[in-house]
Design an enzyme around this catalytic site. Structure first.
Site, PDB file in Angstrom:
ATOM      1  CG  ASP A 134     -27.617   0.918  -5.793  1.00  0.00           C
ATOM      2  OD1 ASP A 134     -27.192   0.181  -6.698  1.00  0.00           O
ATOM      3  OD2 ASP A 134     -27.488   0.636  -4.582  1.00  0.00           O
ATOM      4  CD  GLU A 194     -24.443  -4.418  -4.498  1.00  0.00           C
ATOM      5  OE1 GLU A 194     -24.239  -5.419  -3.794  1.00  0.00           O
ATOM      6  OE2 GLU A 194     -23.879  -3.330  -4.298  1.00  0.00           O
TER       7      GLU A 194
HETATM    8 ZN   LIG Z   1     -20.536  -1.057  -3.637  1.00  0.00          ZN
HETATM    9 ZN   LIG Z   2     -21.058  -2.309  -6.509  1.00  0.00          ZN
END
Ligand SMILES: [Zn+2]
Ligand SMILES: [Zn+2]
Length: 394
Positions: A81, A139
């Site tokens: 991401d 994440e």
């Molecule tokens: Zn980050």
């Molecule tokens: Zn990262």
């Protein structure tokens, strides 16, 4: 011999890895929306002849089995991401999705793992054991793609003996990596607090309950949770970055709103600290005639690098890159959802140097000018392939 073969392969695929990284960098997608990224990774895995299955909507998992007999399993993880940041770099691979940017290097992690997959596929006849490739979403956003992938069984069938992950680090020169055994990154909880009083004219405090002065007491007292109750041997951080009273020179507001972060490296203490902070804030507000709503949004747990695995992995990295290119890391009070893997499986999360001061590549992650020295991609792909093969006992 396997080392030289990997180094040769890493050199041969370098241009492809750079191209993949630039493609991903130019097409960033936000957490839980990695749709095109997922399609891109799937296509690359197909090109390698690897079967994959999807998890957590946009995540992918694939296995590479070595031809030699072995039951050992190692998992390699990359996150996919990007962040809600407007890219300020003037480069040919600049983000084409305005306001979204790979400013945390997850494009690097994903393209690296694809490169590692290519190397491992080419060397299948030379090792035993199974490599599990994990491409995870989100994440950067709670509850974190890792926690969803684990709930959906990413660490089962087969269960890895070890999980390895890498993350870019602009403080370390490209070509070098960093390790830290034991506790490495912090748990992170978000604090949302409303202190309620009774607003009115600033000239008549006796008729009101001033939430600003209550907040002043609460902010000062809460720091004592960190300085007086936390074990000094284990780090804790409490910071409030947002305090909104919104009264005026002559207006006492009805309430004050606060946002903060609490970080530590001990799950038992984390629970106790939550209770202490809430009790203290509520007690102070009540004793001063107001009230307090203290809400905690739980973030990621702390990240721990298993000692033996990390010592071994570090040794293998020294073999591959040379002793002078492997550094020690300090504790870092940021959070990372790789921590979820580290809480349930033997794990090692290491840092990939991406800095090149001579070329002005020094910006921190999560900034609009973050970029990497792409030569790091040659170290990253080959190193991870070597670490995996060594971890599998070859
Ligand atoms: Zn980050
Ligand atoms: Zn990262």
């Amino acid at each position: 011999m396997i080392k030289e073969q990997i180094q040769e392969l890493a050199k041969n695929i370098y241009n492809d890895v750079v191209a993949n990284r630039r493609h991903l960098h130019a097409h960033p997608e936000l957490s839980f929306h990695e749709v095109e990224t997922s399609v891109f990774v799937a296509r690359k895995l197909e090109e390698l002849g690897l079967e994959y299955h999807k998890m957590a909507d946009t995540g992918l998992v694939a296995l590479i089995k070595g031809d030699k007999p072995s039951d050992k399993v190692v998992a390699l993880r990359a996150d996919m991401d990007a962040l809600p940041i407007l890219e300020a770099n003037d480069v040919s691979y600049k983000s084409t999705n305005p306001g979204v940017m790979h400013a945390c290097g997850h494009d690097v992690h994903t393209s690296s793992l694809l490169g590692t997959a290519k190397i491992l596929t080419d060397l299948k006849s030379q090792f035993g054991g199974t490599v599990k490739l994990i491409f995870q979403p989100a994440e950067e956003k709670l509850p974190g793609g890792a926690s969803i992938m684990i709930k959906e069984g990413v660490l089962q069938n087969p269960t890895p003996d070890a999980v390895l992950g890498q993350h870019v680090m602009p403080l370390i020169d490209a070509g070098k990596v960093g390790f830290r055994a034991g506790k490495y990154m912090a748990s992170t909880d978000e604090l949302y607090v409303t202190v309620k009083g009774k607003g009115g004219h600033g000239a008549q405090p006796q008729q009101n309950v001033d939430p600003v002065i209550i907040t002043a007491h609460i902010l000062t007292a809460l720091q004592q949770v960190v300085s007086r109750f936390a074990d000094p041997k284990s780090p804790s951080v409490l910071s409030f970055g947002k305090v909104i009273a919104n009264g005026a020179t002559n207006v006492i507001p009805n309430e004050v709103y606060l946002e903060g972060t609490f970080r530590t490296m001990d799950e038992k203490w984390r629970e106790e600290a939550h209770k202490r902070m809430k009790k203290m804030a509520e007690g102070i507000a009540e004793s001063m005639g107001g009230s307090c709503e203290f809400n905690i949004m739980r973030g990621y747990p702390f990240l721990i690098n298993e000692e033996v695995l990390t010592a071994n992995t570090r040794g293998h990295a020294e073999d591959y890159l040379g002793k002078e290119n492997v550094l020690d890391l300090d504790i870092w009070m940021a959070a990372e959802d790789f921590a979820y893997y580290s809480q349930v499986a033997k794990s090692c999360f290491y840092r990939l140097g991406t800095r090149n001061e001579a070329r002005g590549i020094t910006s921190s992650v999560h900034t609009p000018t973050f970029d990497i020295d792409e030569t790091a991609l040659q170290a990253s792909t080959g190193l991870m392939a070597y670490l995996a093969i060594k971890q599998l006992g070859n």
